[in-house]
Structure formats: structure tokens, C-alpha cells
Design a protein around this motif. Sequence first.
Motif, mmCIF file in Angstrom:
data_model
loop_
_atom_site.group_PDB
_atom_site.id
_atom_site.type_symbol
_atom_site.label_atom_id
_atom_site.label_comp_id
_atom_site.label_asym_id
_atom_site.label_seq_id
_atom_site.Cartn_x
_atom_site.Cartn_y
_atom_site.Cartn_z
ATOM 1 N N PRO A 309 0.825 -1.199 0.000
ATOM 2 C CA PRO A 309 0.000 0.000 0.000
ATOM 3 C C PRO A 309 0.860 1.250 0.000
ATOM 4 C CG PRO A 309 0.022 -1.033 2.155
ATOM 5 C CD PRO A 309 0.678 -1.993 1.220
ATOM 6 N N PRO A 310 0.370 2.349 -0.568
ATOM 7 C CA PRO A 310 1.152 3.577 -0.592
ATOM 8 C C PRO A 310 1.540 4.009 0.814
ATOM 9 C CG PRO A 310 -0.786 3.761 -1.997
ATOM 10 C CD PRO A 310 -0.945 2.505 -1.214
ATOM 11 N N ALA A 311 2.725 4.556 0.916
ATOM 12 C CA ALA A 311 3.210 5.002 2.220
ATOM 13 C C ALA A 311 2.375 6.178 2.720
ATOM 14 C CB ALA A 311 4.686 5.400 2.112
ATOM 15 N N THR A 312 2.142 6.179 4.018
ATOM 16 C CA THR A 312 1.375 7.279 4.600
ATOM 17 C C THR A 312 2.190 8.563 4.655
ATOM 18 O OG1 THR A 312 2.052 6.523 6.801
ATOM 19 C CG2 THR A 312 -0.049 5.699 5.939
ATOM 20 N N THR A 313 3.494 8.426 4.797
ATOM 21 C CA THR A 313 4.374 9.599 4.829
ATOM 22 C C THR A 313 4.810 9.930 3.413
ATOM 23 O OG1 THR A 313 5.190 8.960 7.013
ATOM 24 C CG2 THR A 313 6.493 10.559 5.761
ATOM 25 N N PRO A 314 4.544 11.129 2.937
ATOM 26 C CA PRO A 314 4.940 11.474 1.561
ATOM 27 C C PRO A 314 6.449 11.499 1.425
ATOM 28 C CG PRO A 314 4.156 13.414 2.718
ATOM 29 C CD PRO A 314 3.872 12.251 3.614
ATOM 30 N N PRO A 315 6.983 11.135 0.253
ATOM 31 C CA PRO A 315 8.427 11.189 0.019
ATOM 32 C C PRO A 315 8.905 12.636 -0.053
ATOM 33 C CG PRO A 315 7.279 10.616 -1.992
ATOM 34 C CD PRO A 315 6.251 10.616 -0.902
ATOM 35 N N PRO A 316 10.221 12.841 0.026
ATOM 36 C CA PRO A 316 10.756 14.223 0.044
ATOM 37 C C PRO A 316 10.363 15.051 -1.173
ATOM 38 C CG PRO A 316 12.443 12.673 0.738
ATOM 39 C CD PRO A 316 11.282 11.853 0.258
#
Length: 531
Positions: A309-316
Motif C-alpha cells: 500500500p502507498p506510504a502514509t508519509t509522503p516522500p521528500p
Amino acid sequence: MFISENQSQGSIKYRTRRCHQKSRTGCQECKRRRIKCDEEKPSCTRCVLSLQSCVYSPKALFIVDPGARDELPLQTAQRSVSLSPIAPSFLDNSLLSEASAYSTPALTKETCHNEAEDSLPPSDTILYHHYLQHTSHITTHHQNDKTVLEIYIPTLALQSKVVFHSILALSAACLCRDMIAERTSSDIAAVNQVLMAGYRHYNRASEQTRDLISQPNTPKPEHLLASTPFLIGFATASQQINHWIESRKPTRDPSQPLIASLRDTIILIKGLRATLQVLRRDDVSSSHKMAYEPELPNENEPALLESKPPATTPPPSHTHVMYPMIAATSEGAFSRLQERLDSTSLSYGDDASLVACAEAFQRLSTVRNLTFSSHAPPTPLSLDNASKLPRLPPWLRSYIGRPVILLPNEPLVRPFLTFLIRSSQEYLDLLLPLLDESLEGPIEPMPDGLPGLTEAQALALDIWAHWCVLMFLVEEEAWWIGNLPFILLTGMLNRYGDDFVARLWPGNGQGQDRWWPASMLACLGEVKRCQ
């Protein structure tokens, strides 16, 4: 000793003791553990196998076996790697030759301080340990790639020299990046020493890649495909490191050519795509299984390849300070660029260079729409479909050929690099000679009408500049890219100025607004100065 009467003195056999020479110049770790050290330089075998830091006393460092090599010995695989009877030639050897020609570092002894002679380059053990502990953890933000970089690649590296030298080259570049971030400009010699170690591994990997290609009876495509992303990473990271070293010189000539370039990166990316295309074309059997592939619960649907599943924390890239500004202004900028393409096409018709520029812009526009448009369909942007290559292990098929589908909170590095992957050779042949003219500093004053650019050349640079602006967003997401797009766009503007578009298309609707790439470059420059 008692001798029986029936035994004569001459018939007694004495066991001779084997001559033993005590090791007094072993490494400190073996001395601490009270075990015999084989005194291999720069790292003994026991320290290599136990991943310990191997340190010799200063006196022992000068006792070096003339035949010894500064190379970590590869462990013998417990199971042999079975090879596939794939096509005898699946990568153009000229691509690697061209990449090697441009990979020679533009560094001289003047760059380094005199103390560089006293410093020692990092050993293979140090670089391999640095990759395991640091480089493998920060090179990707995609959850599906972490297991590949942290487990599968290091395991394969101990069985494949080309993969081994590739990850050590990238580890050296990562170590340079850490040194630049933590130390002052007085450590130029130390950074240069580590970078030279990276170049040695890069060149060894390139040579071994050519050797693999020249052996039609024993091809190892899995080794080539696994090592190429790391060569791409080093080729890209080394450019910004070279630029950092050059910028610390006491005297700089602004009119000299820009030392940074993406030519190596483009050549390697094109070679990777060509490899996949030929492998897919010549793959006629699906019964191959790699011997070094770990056992998985289900070979058809291995757990490693399941979509997470997509990460809850957005990438930089999504939290970059420039993200909202680029998202808000890029649509209008791309629309004006489309108008310039349309007006030029009406004047010149189906010119081959203009067609190549139009195709390149269409690909870039698709990437932008998928990045910033919430209503855009999830169109996959794949390097090339490697999922239908059963001769490769599943983890490598997933890592190399996974379709790039932009979802919320997905990293943007791979989608943005598809522009280089998919750009035609005609567009690159038009663009790269122009970028080779980039300068370290601006020409002041910029002569009127100089340099003269044709409409096709200006459009090629225009499209490239828009791509560089998008790449601003991944400078923290991909450390090996870093601020290289900022450096490249600055060098291009130093050579051609920021008004060549306005001179060729004065009625393009720009009004009093500055050319979009130049304005975004100025904004990011202000951000960097305030940090």
C-alpha cells in the motif's frame, strides 16, 4: 627415554616438528581475538568475512605483498549460478566504450592539497560495509525496492564481480556526499581520494561488463541488469562531486566548460533499455530459474513482488519547498511551450528535428500531467516490460521492469527519469552537443544574437530546461541526483542566456513574465541562499 634391549638406537624414528613462524604484523582485530591473521592488505580475510574494520599498525602497513590486490575477495557461492542460453549480444559495446570515454574524472593534482599523498583510499571492506549500513538504506524511498537493495543486491555482489564493483562505486560516491555535508572545504583532498576509489571501481565494473558482453557462450544478463542502476547512480553523483571540487579551487575561469554533464547517465540508461529490449525479444523459454535465487513461499506470486500500500508519509519530492510553486505555474508554462512548438511546426513542416522535439515534449508533458493533475488516469510509464522475462529472478524483474504508475505519495524519481529513457536518439543528438557548450560562469555582457540558435535547437534546450525544473523536486529524494539539475540549468543559462526564447518567439504570450525555467531557477537559488 627408555630403549628396549631388542631395539637398537638407530631404529628409533623421531617426529620432526613443523616449522612455525609467528605472525607479528597481523591486524589489530585478529590480535584482539587471538587468532592467526593471514595479513592480506588492505583487509585480512577474517575481517572481510566477519565485516570487521581491519586496521594494521603503521609499521605493518608498509609490509605489503607485491602480488596482493586492493580488492575484497569474493566468497565462493555455495550453489553455482546456472546461465541462460540467451542472445550472444544484447548490449551495444559501443555504448560502454563511449561511457568510459566520458567517465574519466576531470581532476588534476592542482585540485588536491599536498596532504593527499598521505591519505589512504577506503578499502573494499569499508565501502562494502558503508553500503550495507548506509547507502542501501537511503538510495530509494520506494518500499518495494528496499528489500532488493538491502538484501538481494549485496548477496549477488559477493558472487558477481561486476555487481560488486558497481555497488562499491556507488558507496564511494555516497561517502563523498556525506563528507561534503559534514566537513569544510579544507577537506578537498580527502573527498577527491574517496572519489578516485569510486572511479576505480566504476572502471573495473565497466571493463567486466564488456568482458561479459564479449562472451557469447556464457552471458550473464542478470549481472548486467543488476549492476547498471548502480553505475547510473555513480555516473550521476560523481558529476556533482566533481563540480563541488572544481568550485573550491582558488581560481576559477567562468568561461571554461561546465564540468558536470549527464552524458554518461543517458548512455547507461539507453544501454539498460537496449538490454531489456533484446532480452525480451530473444527470450524463448520460461523454464529457467536462477541458482542463487532464495526460496520464496510462492514462485508464481512471490511475497517480495506483492504491491504494498502507498506510504502514509509522503516522500521528500512531495514536501519539497518548490513543489507547490511548480505545481501552480507549470501548466501555463507547458502551454506556452506547446504554442512555440505549434507555431514553429507550421513554419517548417515535418522537419525531423522538430518532430523529435515534439515527441520529447509530449512525453515530458505526460509526466507533468500525471504528477500534478489529480484527475489524470493512472497511465503506466515503464522502462520496458521485464515482467515477461522468466530467465531473470523475480526480484530483479520487479526492480528493473516495474511499471511506473504515479499514485499519491509515490516517489517521483523513476517517473521523471522516463523522459530520458523514452527520448528518441534524434532528440538527444540535437540536445547533447548544445549542453556540452555549457559554461561554469555567465558571459558578461551577453553579445546580441550570440550564440545563434536555430528554432529546433532552441526548442530542444527549452524542453530540457522544463525537465530540469521538474527534477528540482527530487534533489532530496535521490541523493545521487542532488542539486545536479540546478547545476546543469545554471550552466546552460550561462552559455545561452535566459532570453533566447523571447528573441526567437517575441509574441509568445510571455508578456513581462520571465521565462519559466529561469524564474524557477532564481526562486530555488534564493531558497538555497536562505538555508
